[in-house]
Design an enzyme around this catalytic site. Structure first.
Site, PDB file in Angstrom:
ATOM      1  N   ASP A  27       0.805  -1.220   0.000  1.00 45.50           N
ATOM      2  CA  ASP A  27       0.000   0.000   0.000  1.00 45.50           C
ATOM      3  C   ASP A  27       0.837   1.269   0.000  1.00 45.50           C
ATOM      4  OD1 ASP A  27       0.888  -0.332   2.640  1.00 45.50           O
ATOM      5  OD2 ASP A  27      -1.035  -1.092   3.324  1.00 45.50           O
ATOM      6  N   ASN A  82      -7.704  -3.399  14.152  1.00 44.56           N
ATOM      7  CA  ASN A  82      -9.089  -3.747  13.827  1.00 44.56           C
ATOM      8  C   ASN A  82      -9.168  -4.918  12.840  1.00 44.56           C
ATOM      9  OD1 ASN A  82      -8.212  -2.613  11.469  1.00 44.56           O
ATOM     10  ND2 ASN A  82      -9.681  -0.929  11.430  1.00 44.56           N
ATOM     11  N   HIS A  98      -7.388  -5.237   9.991  1.00 48.71           N
ATOM     12  CA  HIS A  98      -7.149  -4.951   8.571  1.00 48.71           C
ATOM     13  C   HIS A  98      -5.851  -5.572   8.072  1.00 48.71           C
ATOM     14  CE1 HIS A  98      -4.959  -1.057   9.819  1.00 48.71           C
ATOM     15  NE2 HIS A  98      -4.082  -1.676   9.048  1.00 48.71           N
ATOM     16  N   GLU A 125      -9.829  -2.357   5.094  1.00 51.17           N
ATOM     17  CA  GLU A 125     -10.429  -2.111   6.401  1.00 51.17           C
ATOM     18  C   GLU A 125     -11.685  -2.974   6.575  1.00 51.17           C
ATOM     19  OE1 GLU A 125      -9.018  -0.472   8.656  1.00 51.17           O
ATOM     20  OE2 GLU A 125      -7.991   1.311   7.914  1.00 51.17           O
TER      21      GLU A 125
END
Ligand code: GLP
Length: 247
Positions: free
Chosen positions: A70, A139, A141, A146
């Protein structure tokens, strides 16, 4: 579907060494291997270990291809907060991956959609990813996929979760974290021949347990990895404290 192999080690340094062993094995078998590469705090000790092994003549990256997972949208590669700068600092400046083999999405491309397609095509042209090395967000991801992201998605522009932006504020001098990022998609990750998931520190414990033991659910993007036949999880004791099963 074979379940992921889970290795629990005492600390982040031991995780880095075990992860470097996996990378070395893949490159030994396939010197032109295409690696998907993560950023964040988790892989820093792995990159340090790989640089050390390269300096000692134990590993050769001369034909390896690196594809970052990313990059932040709107952040130039020359900006200190970019993942391009991260890669240079922690990995590429210390090893012999040829510059032409270093792929990172361009976060300042004029046409971001086109950039995503170009990146996905570059991965395809490389014959796909041999080893995808991943961290995990608090979380759940992976990359910047996400919670709620469809598992069928490929390289795309993602809206970064508030929680993730807060967790990444440290990498921007002014504390201003971009709202979007280009990320390789979950489908692209699942196409990799082999996956190596790294997790260290107690703040990852819940996400890791839900990814490995919970149902396969887009609410926890890393749970998609349960659908992959060849996943190695290497975690330190703090990150692994809530998982039910270990090897
Ligand atoms: C970042 C990156 C992810 C990384 C994750 C965990 O937002 N986009 O690829 O795996 O968050 O980061 P860290 O290792 O710093 O906890």
């Amino acid at each position: 579907m074979p379940r992921p192999t889970i290795q629990v080690l005492p600390d982040p340094l031991a995780v880095a060494r075990a992860a470097a062993d996996v990378v070395a094995r893949v490159i030994q078998r396939r010197p032109t291997a295409a690696l998907a590469l993560p950023t964040g705090r988790t892989p820093v000790p792995l990159y340090a270990e790989l640089v050390e092994r390269f300096r000692a003549g134990r590993i050769d990256f001369g034909r390896v291809r690196g594809f970052n997972l990313d990059e932040w949208v709107g952040v130039a590669p020359t900006d200190a907060g970019s993942y391009a700068a991260f890669m240079e600092r922690y990995f590429y400046s210390g090893v012999n991956v040829p510059p032409a083999n270093r792929f990172i999405p361009n976060g300042i491309a004029l046409d971001l959609e086109e950039e995503c397609q170009r990146y996905e095509a570059a991965i395809r042209a490389a014959g796909g990813i041999d080893l995808a090395i991943l961290g995990i967000g608090n979380n759940g991801h992976i990359g910047f996929n996400e919670p709620g992201t469809p598992f069928s998605i490929r390289t795309h522009v993602a809206v970064v979760a508030e929680e993730t932006r807060r967790a990444n504020a440290y990498s921007f001098a002014d504390g201003r974290v971009p709202e979007r990022a280009i990320t390789v998609g979950i489908a692209t990750i699942l196409d990799a021949t082999e996956i190596l998931l790294l997790a260290t520190g107690p703040e990852k414990a819940e996400a890791l347990a839900r990814a490995l033991d919970g149902p396969i659910d887009p609410a926890i993007p890393a749970s998609a990895l349960q659908r992959h036949p060849r996943v190695n999880v290497i975690a330190d004791a703090a990150a692994a404290q809530l998982i039910a099963r270990r090897d």
